[in-house]
Design an enzyme around this catalytic site. Structure first.
Site, PDB file in Angstrom:
ATOM      1  N   LYS A   1       1.220  -1.040   0.386  1.00 13.44           N
ATOM      2  CA  LYS A   1      -0.150   0.291  -0.004  1.00 13.44           C
ATOM      3  C   LYS A   1       1.030   1.310   0.196  1.00 13.44           C
ATOM      4  O   LYS A   1       2.021   1.031   0.608  1.00 13.44           O
ATOM      5  CB  LYS A   1      -0.869  -0.047   1.258  1.00 13.44           C
ATOM      6  CG  LYS A   1      -2.063   1.156   0.969  1.00 13.44           C
ATOM      7  CD  LYS A   1      -2.970   0.852   2.433  1.00 13.44           C
ATOM      8  CE  LYS A   1      -3.946   1.785   2.724  1.00 13.44           C
ATOM      9  NZ  LYS A   1      -4.585   1.784   3.940  1.00 13.44           N
TER      10      LYS A   1
ATOM     11  N   SER B   1      -9.917   1.831   2.742  1.00 14.90           N
ATOM     12  CA  SER B   1      -8.732   3.127   2.355  1.00 14.90           C
ATOM     13  C   SER B   1      -8.337   1.853   1.482  1.00 14.90           C
ATOM     14  O   SER B   1      -7.439   2.583   0.008  1.00 14.90           O
ATOM     15  CB  SER B   1      -8.056   3.498   2.945  1.00 14.90           C
ATOM     16  OG  SER B   1      -7.132   3.165   3.806  1.00 14.90           O
TER      17      SER B   1
ATOM     18  N   SER C   1     -10.363  -0.658   7.330  1.00 16.63           N
ATOM     19  CA  SER C   1      -9.245  -0.030   6.141  1.00 16.63           C
ATOM     20  C   SER C   1      -8.772  -1.549   4.959  1.00 16.63           C
ATOM     21  O   SER C   1      -8.399  -1.442   4.509  1.00 16.63           O
ATOM     22  CB  SER C   1      -8.608   1.252   5.446  1.00 16.63           C
ATOM     23  OG  SER C   1      -8.637   2.307   5.569  1.00 16.63           O
TER      24      SER C   1
END
Lengths: 478, 92
Positions: A73, A148, A172
């Site tokens: 990420k 997210s 997330s």
């Protein structure tokens, strides 16, 4: 493909590390334009890592992650590779150091395929607030991935990596895993070092794993967990061997089902699928216990006040001076900072900073921030009471399945309320794993979550694995 | 009640510049957001003792000397650097 299987194929020379990496890179090139799961693809360095990995394999010195292609990420710092947090503020930021999780995987010479897309600064549940464009769901590209860590979940679902590192502050990792039909593990707070994870809300943030199965998430957790002197909140209470209970007898376990998670607002198809999973465990012999988390009604507000207060403080470092976006406007020092933050941050990030300062400012602190911390204490004690009675708790991961892009993500209030089933885990610092337990009438995945006692990831991974072994997963259309 | 004066005050605390239109939009957004945050004000405050610090710091490392990052690598991401220093508009 399952990580253990890939490991075996690499070690037994059924496939070379370079060939494996090239296959993934080719697929990313062909497919990712439809999904937008990567912000940066590290083709050249990935192939170099794969070459080195092959040398280690040939020398019989391969570790657990040697040659395994993994995505990261884009809020996890990677030395020499852009780490943007999906923000204009960090569009050109190249970290001078690696996050601890990256250092650990690099020791084994893993292959980092690239950096995945996300909501800006991890603030969101749709992955549509990225400065680099929204992420599309591999099961239906007209729908969101959740967030997210939407890029991480989409990259796994679309077969654009073997596993992904994400981060989870209020759901997330779990919610996008649920929306994209894959498995997402949020470890106990402190189980994995946050050193090098760009801070959103420091008392809630935790690096997690998204993969094709519970077993794979445990496999990756074994490579990244552990105390780190660089993170004062990391713990010495983790001992690894996260997949060691897989295959064992789970029929004596007690599974708590909290009534507050099945009330108004839960989509009927989601409710049916999750209750079917409860029935599955009952048929195995597990004892199903009705439990209660009465303060759930306060959880979303408490979560947003605490996380935004911490974000307001954490994001004050972005001033356009030391690093990050710098505005051309502003003749004095203060105006330069204010304009850099105006142009560098997106709307949702600004809302969170404003909300955080509201919660902390004189006249509002007692009513908002202080009360939110009281609720945090209350939720922790309610969870403690639940885990006196049962071993794991089973809930829906999200109230709905993935919705159409543009349908909901522009309404902050709707977005915040949708986090209801995930935020309490972060508030209480517990581990939780989300896996697919069904598909709705549109063919979109439905997720359920298994929540465990602090530092007992082993149990939730084993319980989740048992379900996955009997569940027929549908591959996405891409 | 949330109003534009409060938005301006928070914008100042947040060090974010807003145009008049942006301020108006932010005031509307914050009004809606605070309406759901008000839920915490209903919580029975006599219930638990509040814990300001929810994180345990039981494993603090020992102080030890170690080298820092080279100045060049720390300033490499800044937009304006001179003589190993960040250049900013004149303050005084």
């Amino acid at each position: 493909m399952a990580l253990k299987k890939l490991r075996k194929m690499l070690d037994e020379k059924e496939i070379g590390a370079v060939e494996l990496t090239r296959r993934y890179l080719d697929k990313i090139e062909k497919t990712d334009k439809n999904v937008n799961s990567y912000i940066t693809v590290c083709a050249e360095s990935a192939l170099e890592s794969a070459k080195k990995a092959q040398e280690l394999i040939d020398a019989g010195e391969a570790g657990a992650f040697t040659g395994l292609p993994i995505s990261v990420k884009d809020n996890i710092c990677t030395m020499g590779v852009k780490t943007t947090c999906a923000s204009r503020m960090l569009e050109d930021f190249v970290p001078p150091y690696d996050a601890t999780v990256i250092e650990k995987l690099k020791k084994d010479n893993f292959v980092m395929l690239g950096k995945t897309n996300m909501d800006e600064f991890a603030m969101g549940g749709s992955s549509q607030t990225s400065y680099f464009g929204g992420v599309k769901n591999p099961y239906d590209t007209s729908r969101v991935t959740g967030g997210s860590s939407g890029g991480a979940a989409a990259s796994v679902a679309a077969g654009l990596c073997a596993a992904a590192l994400g981060s989870d502050t209020g759901g997330s990792v779990r919610q996008p895993a649920s929306f994209c039909g894959v498995t997402g593990l949020k470890p106990t707070y402190g189980a994995v070092s946050r050193w090098g994870l760009i801070a959103f809300a420091s008392s809630l943030d935790q690096i997690g794993v998204i993969a094709e199965s519970a077993e794979d998430t445990g496999y990756v957790l074994d490579g990244i967990y552990g105390y780190d002197a660089n993170d004062a909140t990391s713990s010495k209470k983790s001992y690894g061997n996260y997949t060691s209970l897989i295959g064992g007898d789970i029929s004596k376990l007690k599974i708590g089902v909290p009534k507050e998670f099945f009330g108004d607002g839960l989509n009927d198809e989601v409710k049916t699928a999750v209750l079917r999973a409860v029935e599955y465990y009952k048929q195995l012999g597990c004892e199903i216990i009705d439990v209660s988390l009465p303060s759930l009604e306060y959880a979303v507000s408490a979560y947003y006040l605490i996380s935004s207060a911490e974000a307001a403080s954490n994001l004050s470092r972005f001033d356009g001076i030391k690093y990050g976006f710098r505005s051309g406007l502003g003749e004095n020092f203060n105006d330069l900072i204010k304009n850099s933050r105006r142009e560098g941050f997106g709307s949702e990030v600004k809302r969170r900073i404003m909300l955080g300062n509201y919660a902390l400012c004189s006249g509002y602190y007692d009513a908002y921030y202080k009360n939110a911390t009281r609720i945090r204490t209350q939720l922790r004690s309610e969870y403690a009471a639940i885990f006196d009675k049962c071993d794991v708790m089973l809930t829906p991961t999200a109230p709905t399945t993935a919705y159409k892009i543009g349908e909901q993500e522009n309404d902050p209030v709707k977005m915040y309320l949708a986090d209801i089933y995930t935020v309490t885990v972060n508030i209480a610092g517990l581990p939780a794993i989300s896996t697919t337990c069904g598909y709705d009438s549109n063919g979109m995945p439905i997720g359920m979550s298994l929540i465990g006692r602090a530092f007992d990831e082993k149990t939730i991974i084993a319980v989740c694995d048992r379900f996955e072994k009997d569940f027929e997963r549908k591959e996405c259309a891409l | 009640m949330f109003n534009s004066d409060l938005t301006k005050h928070l914008a100042e605390l947040s060090k974010i510049e807003f145009t008049d239109d942006e301020l108006e939009q932010m005031t509307a957004d914050m009004t809606n957001i605070i309406a759901i945050m008000d839920k915490v004000c209903e919580f029975d405050t006599s219930k638990p003792a509040y814990a300001l610090d929810a994180v345990d710091y039981n494993d603090l490392r020992k102080d030890k000397h170690q080298s820092s990052y080279p100045t060049e690598s720390i300033t490499a991401n800044a937009k304006n650097v001179k003589n190993n220093s960040f250049v900013v508009p004149k303050v005084v």
